[in-house]
Write a protein that holds these residues in place. Structure first.
Motif, PDB file in Angstrom:
ATOM      1  N   THR A  63      -1.128  -7.664  -5.019  1.00  0.00           N
ATOM      2  CA  THR A  63      -1.338  -6.285  -5.494  1.00  0.00           C
ATOM      3  C   THR A  63      -0.535  -5.240  -5.059  1.00  0.00           C
ATOM      4  O   THR A  63       0.231  -5.434  -4.003  1.00  0.00           O
ATOM      5  CB  THR A  63      -2.974  -6.099  -4.895  1.00  0.00           C
ATOM      6  OG1 THR A  63      -2.919  -6.169  -3.675  1.00  0.00           O
ATOM      7  CG2 THR A  63      -3.904  -6.960  -5.851  1.00  0.00           C
ATOM      8  N   ILE A  64      -0.670  -4.067  -5.670  1.00  0.00           N
ATOM      9  CA  ILE A  64       0.079  -3.124  -5.185  1.00  0.00           C
ATOM     10  C   ILE A  64      -1.347  -1.816  -5.212  1.00  0.00           C
ATOM     11  O   ILE A  64      -1.949  -1.771  -6.298  1.00  0.00           O
ATOM     12  CB  ILE A  64       1.246  -2.566  -5.886  1.00  0.00           C
ATOM     13  CG1 ILE A  64       2.390  -3.597  -6.242  1.00  0.00           C
ATOM     14  CG2 ILE A  64       1.808  -1.167  -5.630  1.00  0.00           C
ATOM     15  CD1 ILE A  64       3.387  -3.393  -7.118  1.00  0.00           C
TER      16      ILE A  64
ATOM     17  N   GLY B 258     -10.157   7.584  -5.004  1.00  0.00           N
ATOM     18  CA  GLY B 258      -8.756   8.015  -5.249  1.00  0.00           C
ATOM     19  C   GLY B 258      -7.858   7.012  -5.042  1.00  0.00           C
ATOM     20  O   GLY B 258      -7.035   7.059  -4.453  1.00  0.00           O
ATOM     21  N   ARG B 259      -8.134   5.770  -5.630  1.00  0.00           N
ATOM     22  CA  ARG B 259      -7.474   4.572  -5.462  1.00  0.00           C
ATOM     23  C   ARG B 259      -7.135   3.827  -6.828  1.00  0.00           C
ATOM     24  O   ARG B 259      -8.091   3.677  -7.617  1.00  0.00           O
ATOM     25  CB  ARG B 259      -7.813   3.668  -4.656  1.00  0.00           C
ATOM     26  CG  ARG B 259      -7.259   2.468  -4.105  1.00  0.00           C
ATOM     27  CD  ARG B 259      -7.953   1.826  -3.014  1.00  0.00           C
ATOM     28  NE  ARG B 259      -8.090   2.404  -1.778  1.00  0.00           N
ATOM     29  CZ  ARG B 259      -9.367   2.752  -1.127  1.00  0.00           C
ATOM     30  NH1 ARG B 259     -10.440   2.501  -1.836  1.00  0.00           N
ATOM     31  NH2 ARG B 259      -9.379   3.428   0.040  1.00  0.00           N
ATOM     32  N   ILE B 260      -5.945   3.308  -6.947  1.00  0.00           N
ATOM     33  CA  ILE B 260      -5.570   2.559  -8.100  1.00  0.00           C
ATOM     34  C   ILE B 260      -4.687   1.141  -7.568  1.00  0.00           C
ATOM     35  O   ILE B 260      -3.941   1.219  -6.784  1.00  0.00           O
ATOM     36  CB  ILE B 260      -4.559   3.257  -8.829  1.00  0.00           C
ATOM     37  CG1 ILE B 260      -5.114   4.677  -9.464  1.00  0.00           C
ATOM     38  CG2 ILE B 260      -3.957   2.343  -9.950  1.00  0.00           C
ATOM     39  CD1 ILE B 260      -3.965   5.663  -9.905  1.00  0.00           C
TER      40      ILE B 260
ATOM     41  N   ARG C 251       0.624  -1.071  -0.042  1.00  0.00           N
ATOM     42  CA  ARG C 251      -0.033   0.224  -0.041  1.00  0.00           C
ATOM     43  C   ARG C 251       0.870   1.053   0.039  1.00  0.00           C
ATOM     44  O   ARG C 251       1.723   1.474   0.926  1.00  0.00           O
ATOM     45  CB  ARG C 251      -0.791  -0.008   1.105  1.00  0.00           C
ATOM     46  CG  ARG C 251      -1.910  -1.398   1.220  1.00  0.00           C
ATOM     47  CD  ARG C 251      -2.400  -1.401   2.734  1.00  0.00           C
ATOM     48  NE  ARG C 251      -1.327  -1.621   3.722  1.00  0.00           N
ATOM     49  CZ  ARG C 251      -1.483  -1.620   5.141  1.00  0.00           C
ATOM     50  NH1 ARG C 251      -2.889  -1.454   5.360  1.00  0.00           N
ATOM     51  NH2 ARG C 251      -0.500  -1.848   5.785  1.00  0.00           N
ATOM     52  N   LEU C 252       0.650   2.135  -0.973  1.00  0.00           N
ATOM     53  CA  LEU C 252       1.349   3.319  -1.323  1.00  0.00           C
ATOM     54  C   LEU C 252       0.581   4.404  -1.410  1.00  0.00           C
ATOM     55  O   LEU C 252      -0.616   4.418  -1.599  1.00  0.00           O
ATOM     56  CB  LEU C 252       2.413   3.130  -2.496  1.00  0.00           C
ATOM     57  CG  LEU C 252       3.488   1.897  -2.428  1.00  0.00           C
ATOM     58  CD1 LEU C 252       4.149   1.776  -3.811  1.00  0.00           C
ATOM     59  CD2 LEU C 252       4.392   2.156  -1.289  1.00  0.00           C
TER      60      LEU C 252
ATOM     61  N   ILE D 228      -1.096   2.488   5.055  1.00  0.00           N
ATOM     62  CA  ILE D 228      -0.076   2.355   4.068  1.00  0.00           C
ATOM     63  C   ILE D 228       1.209   1.779   4.361  1.00  0.00           C
ATOM     64  O   ILE D 228       1.205   1.836   5.942  1.00  0.00           O
ATOM     65  CB  ILE D 228       0.404   3.805   3.337  1.00  0.00           C
ATOM     66  CG1 ILE D 228       0.869   4.837   4.456  1.00  0.00           C
ATOM     67  CG2 ILE D 228      -0.890   4.501   2.793  1.00  0.00           C
ATOM     68  CD1 ILE D 228       1.179   6.171   3.996  1.00  0.00           C
ATOM     69  N   ASP D 229       2.347   1.241   3.663  1.00  0.00           N
ATOM     70  CA  ASP D 229       3.213   0.722   4.324  1.00  0.00           C
ATOM     71  C   ASP D 229       4.474   1.211   3.890  1.00  0.00           C
ATOM     72  O   ASP D 229       5.632   0.774   4.763  1.00  0.00           O
ATOM     73  CB  ASP D 229       3.402  -0.652   3.596  1.00  0.00           C
ATOM     74  CG  ASP D 229       2.108  -1.608   3.518  1.00  0.00           C
ATOM     75  OD1 ASP D 229       1.636  -1.744   4.601  1.00  0.00           O
ATOM     76  OD2 ASP D 229       1.465  -2.110   2.451  1.00  0.00           O
ATOM     77  N   ALA D 230       4.431   2.576   3.431  1.00  0.00           N
ATOM     78  CA  ALA D 230       5.847   3.330   3.407  1.00  0.00           C
ATOM     79  C   ALA D 230       5.570   4.495   3.211  1.00  0.00           C
ATOM     80  O   ALA D 230       4.595   5.117   2.556  1.00  0.00           O
ATOM     81  CB  ALA D 230       6.684   2.713   2.043  1.00  0.00           C
TER      82      ALA D 230
END
Length: 558
Positions: free
Chosen positions: A256-257, A237-239, A60-61, A276-278
């Protein structure tokens, strides 16, 4: 803001790293939003063998906005498009942490310089490489992109030429899986034509101006990576990127990303809330918060983004005189800015002294003008700008300059330091903050500023950025938003671009850089510090420096 120049690219906001001069990309495609990295020769991605990773998972970015155009070669594509395109589009070379290149064998079995007089480069395509509809990647895709980026047809709204303006022809090689590019002028950065931010697109995207400009507005059509776009939720707002069923290479460990649009102020809270992860660390407060968040570790490595001040030297502007711009440059304490902004984030804050190369990169040397307010004051006097109270005046015009920036606390802090510096020599700086939306299209590109701030982010192909930003052509500004340049610099840029000897090219680039300082083109401030907060169990991802990610190997530890 952050811009991509060719490879230099702009990115929003100050703390974001991605690397375009279009830009990363400097930091590789998922350089997390908020990441800033200082160039060097290290990479900190928590490396692990894929056998140690669990199958599946969602990385998740964050993004600042959904892309205006998924075509990273288009002038409207911002730096974040690179982060989205890297897992899904072909590139000819992989990069390691030192910036050294190897052929990306997922897409090409060989890429080599096969002639120098004339210059000739031969691309041999992996016979297994296909687009996401199953159609083969062929020499026609390369030929079509070369024509689109050549500049021969101005209807193609290209971000930069990537050297294709020097290409005489592209021919079929031994079969459809080989392309031979012949140049009519030498091109030093030939390895970057389909690397860095020079993604290869299918001929269906580049064959006509209409397709080039409009076919990727809503989503990419054909892709060719281990991932592809599986869904776009504009309301949320998501891809989401999922596996490409036509992918011929190693199977990705991740399922997935996911990219979510978040305001810069929401990044650290999203990390704390395990959303989110980063995320990049742009302030001391964020660093403290991230360190105190369970399950989070800080990774640091080189990248390729840097903040700067651009001057507006257009005819009729208050800073049209290069001598005035140089005097003002000498009055700005860049070391003071570096210390104020980066103390506690890096061990030894220091300003950047080069427009072309970054600290730690082969070719870097400090070509900047020294901070010297006494000399600056004398030069201002000599130019006829005389003190009248607290502000200098010439021919009835007060020396007041408007400093435009993205509405971000860090930019405002930098502007306040500059404001104090310039007040000491009788120059009034007016701070004028702008929202992120429309910052470049409505403010910077039209030249609606006296001085302005953003972040440039590049990649290892430094020379190709020279014509995009530092060459001056009043009929084709490209990234020269300050409208500044000289015929001498233009000629030197042409020499550097055509120099196939790497050391001679570096020497020419540094000569150009010194002359850029000497005309007051712009003022580099600081390289980004390279602190990224990530999930401790996330492997083969984090702060890659100049290295490119292998998206099939990113995943979570068992």
């Amino acid at each position: 803001m952050k811009i991509r120049i060719g490879s230099l690219r702009w990115v929003t906001p100050f703390a974001v790293a991605s690397l375009l001069l279009a830009g990363c990309s400097g930091a590789e495609g998922g350089a997390p939003q908020g990441a800033n990295a200082q160039l060097g020769t290290t990479s900190d991605i928590n490396p692990h063998d894929v056998a140690e990773l669990r199958d599946g998972g969602n990385l998740r970015l964050a993004l600042t906005a959904l892309p205006m155009n998924w075509n990273a070669l288009h002038t409207d594509a911002d730096g974040e498009v690179g982060a989205l395109d890297r897992p899904i589009m072909p590139r000819a070379f992989r990069t390691d942490a030192a910036g050294d290149l190897t052929v990306n064998t997922d897409y090409f079995t060989n890429v080599e310089l096969t002639g120098t007089n004339p210059q000739r480069v031969t691309y041999t395509i992996n016979p297994a490489a296909v687009w996401s509809d199953g159609s083969p990647i062929t020499w026609l895709d390369i030929s079509s992109q070369a024509h689109a980026l050549s500049g021969a047809d101005p209807a193609y709204l290209i971000k930069m030429s990537f050297g294709f303006d020097r290409v005489a022809k592209v021919e079929r090689g031994v079969d459809d899986r080989q392309a031979v590019i012949t140049f009519d002028k030498h091109w030093a950065d030939w390895k970057g034509q389909f690397a860095g931010e020079g993604f290869l697109y299918p001929a269906s995207v580049t064959s006509t101006p209409d397709a080039f400009n409009k076919s990727q507005l809503n989503e990419p059509t054909l892709t060719a990576g281990p991932f592809l776009v599986s869904s776009i939720d504009r309301a949320q707002g998501r891809i989401v990127l999922g596996h490409n069923p036509k992918w011929w290479g190693a199977k990705p460990k991740l399922d997935t990303i996911t990219f979510s649009v978040l305001d810069s102020n929401a990044l650290i809270p999203a990390l704390q809330n395990n959303e989110i992860d980063a995320v990049g660390i742009g302030s001391r407060d964020d660093m403290k918060t991230a360190r105190n968040t369970a399950g989070i570790t800080i990774r640091r490595a080189p990248g390729a983004s840097w903040s700067h001040i651009s001057f507006n030297g257009a005819p009729g502007s208050i800073l049209a005189d290069p001598a005035l711009r140089v005097a003002i440059s000498k009055a700005i304490d860049r070391q003071g800015i570096a210390t104020a902004i980066q103390n506690g984030l890096v061990e030894n804050p220091r300003p950047l002294g080069n427009h072309v190369y970054l600290q730690g990169q082969s070719g870097y040397q400090d070509n900047s003008l020294s901070f010297d307010p006494e000399t600056a004051a004398k030069e201002l006097d000599g130019l006829g700008w005389k003190l009248d109270g607290d502000v200098r005046v010439k021919d009835g015009r007060r020396l007041e300059i408007r400093d435009v920036m993205y509405n971000d606390d860090t930019w405002v802090q930098i502007a306040q330091i500059i404001q104090q510096n310039l007040a000491g020599v009788g120059v009034k700086l007016i701070i004028d903050t702008k929202p992120g939306r429309g910052y470049f299209t409505d403010v910077i590109k039209p030249g609606n500023f006296d001085v302005a701030h953003w972040v440039w982010s590049s990649d290892v192909f430094a020379l190709k950025n020279l014509p995009q930003v530092y060459r001056f052509d009043p009929n084709d500004l490209q990234g020269n938003y300050g409208r500044i340049g000289t015929p001498e610099i233009n000629d030197l840029i042409n020499q550097a671009l055509g120099e196939l000897d790497p050391q001679k090219a570096i020497e020419l680039a540094n000569t150009i850089d010194r002359k850029i300082f000497e005309i007051g083109f712009s003022l580099p401030l600081v390289q980004s510090p390279g602190n990224v907060a990530v999930r401790a169990d996330l492997a083969n991802y984090g702060a890659p420096g100049l290295a490119s990610y292998d998206y099939t190997k990113i995943g979570f530890l068992k």
